[in-house]
Design a protein around this motif. Sequence first.
Motif, short mmCIF file in Angstrom:
data_model
loop_
_atom_site.label_atom_id
_atom_site.label_comp_id
_atom_site.label_asym_id
_atom_site.label_seq_id
_atom_site.Cartn_x
_atom_site.Cartn_y
_atom_site.Cartn_z
N VAL A 105 22.87 46.88 35.28
CA VAL A 105 23.58 46.03 34.32
C VAL A 105 24.93 45.59 34.91
O VAL A 105 25.30 44.41 34.83
CB VAL A 105 23.78 46.77 32.98
CG1 VAL A 105 24.73 46.02 32.07
CG2 VAL A 105 22.43 46.98 32.29
N ALA A 106 25.66 46.54 35.51
CA ALA A 106 26.94 46.20 36.12
C ALA A 106 26.77 45.19 37.25
O ALA A 106 27.57 44.26 37.39
CB ALA A 106 27.62 47.47 36.65
N LEU A 107 25.71 45.35 38.03
CA LEU A 107 25.44 44.41 39.12
C LEU A 107 25.12 43.03 38.57
O LEU A 107 25.63 42.02 39.09
CB LEU A 107 24.29 44.92 40.00
CG LEU A 107 23.87 44.01 41.15
CD1 LEU A 107 25.03 43.79 42.12
CD2 LEU A 107 22.67 44.60 41.87
N ALA A 108 24.31 42.96 37.54
CA ALA A 108 23.96 41.66 36.95
C ALA A 108 25.21 40.94 36.43
O ALA A 108 25.41 39.75 36.69
CB ALA A 108 22.94 41.85 35.83
N LEU A 109 26.08 41.67 35.74
CA LEU A 109 27.31 41.06 35.23
C LEU A 109 28.25 40.65 36.36
O LEU A 109 28.86 39.58 36.31
CB LEU A 109 28.01 42.03 34.28
CG LEU A 109 27.29 42.31 32.96
CD1 LEU A 109 28.00 43.43 32.19
CD2 LEU A 109 27.19 41.05 32.11
N SER A 110 28.33 41.48 37.39
CA SER A 110 29.20 41.16 38.53
C SER A 110 28.68 39.96 39.31
O SER A 110 29.46 39.13 39.77
CB SER A 110 29.32 42.38 39.45
OG SER A 110 29.95 43.44 38.77
N ALA A 147 36.79 35.59 44.12
CA ALA A 147 35.35 35.63 44.43
C ALA A 147 35.05 36.66 45.51
O ALA A 147 34.03 37.37 45.45
CB ALA A 147 34.87 34.24 44.85
N THR A 148 35.93 36.78 46.49
CA THR A 148 35.75 37.77 47.55
C THR A 148 35.79 39.18 46.99
O THR A 148 34.95 40.03 47.32
CB THR A 148 36.82 37.60 48.64
OG1 THR A 148 36.74 36.27 49.17
CG2 THR A 148 36.66 38.61 49.75
N GLY A 149 36.75 39.45 46.12
CA GLY A 149 36.86 40.77 45.51
C GLY A 149 35.64 41.13 44.68
O GLY A 149 35.12 42.25 44.77
N VAL A 150 35.16 40.18 43.89
CA VAL A 150 33.96 40.44 43.08
C VAL A 150 32.73 40.54 43.97
O VAL A 150 31.83 41.34 43.71
CB VAL A 150 33.80 39.36 41.98
CG1 VAL A 150 32.50 39.54 41.22
CG2 VAL A 150 34.97 39.41 41.01
N GLY A 151 32.69 39.76 45.05
CA GLY A 151 31.58 39.87 46.00
C GLY A 151 31.52 41.25 46.64
O GLY A 151 30.43 41.82 46.80
N LEU A 152 32.68 41.79 47.00
CA LEU A 152 32.72 43.15 47.55
C LEU A 152 32.25 44.17 46.51
O LEU A 152 31.53 45.12 46.85
CB LEU A 152 34.14 43.49 48.01
CG LEU A 152 34.61 42.87 49.31
CD1 LEU A 152 36.10 43.15 49.54
CD2 LEU A 152 33.78 43.36 50.48
#
Length: 188
Positions: A105-110, A147-152
């Motif tokens: 779920v966390a991955l889907a939201l991220s 976007a980089t931070g959320v991508g990490l």
Amino acid sequence: MTYKFDRLYRLGAWGAAACMVTICALVAFQVTFRLVDAFLVLIGMRRLGISITGMSEMASYLLVGATFLSLAYTFVHHAHIRVTLLLSRLHSTKRVWIEAWCLLVALALSLLLAYGLVELARESRDFNDVSSGFLSIPLWIPQTVLATGVGLLCLALVETLVMTLRIAIREPDRFRELTNMHDSDGDT
């Protein structure tokens, strides 16, 4: 758990630290310039009038950058606040599958957030959007940092999910043992 991309997460943390140090330096310079001006007025001289134009704007962008660049590092080092009151009482076999579901779920939201931020940065670059403050910073620059931070964070979530699923399939009864050292690292 050992993370293969820990160096990448640490790089994000160093970027966040650099943002925080830059904020501190900007504030220190601004305060120093004001103190010098106050001292000069006190002894009867003219002010220098030196100030950093757009400091609050730069500080706000740097603070957001520090927050987002540190997401993955804090996640893999269990520094995020987690409420595990119910989860800690479950048997390891159930707990590992609930952990996997929560990670999914966390991955889907991220991923959704990352996609939105990448699109926002792309649109800002295409339309040459700039901030409305004193500095007129191209908005795609801070948006790319977000976007980089959320991508990490997405990468860290994928890596954790894969490790959790391996444990869930191979040895679910040992999940509590394998993650027990992290339960005392600040999880609540």
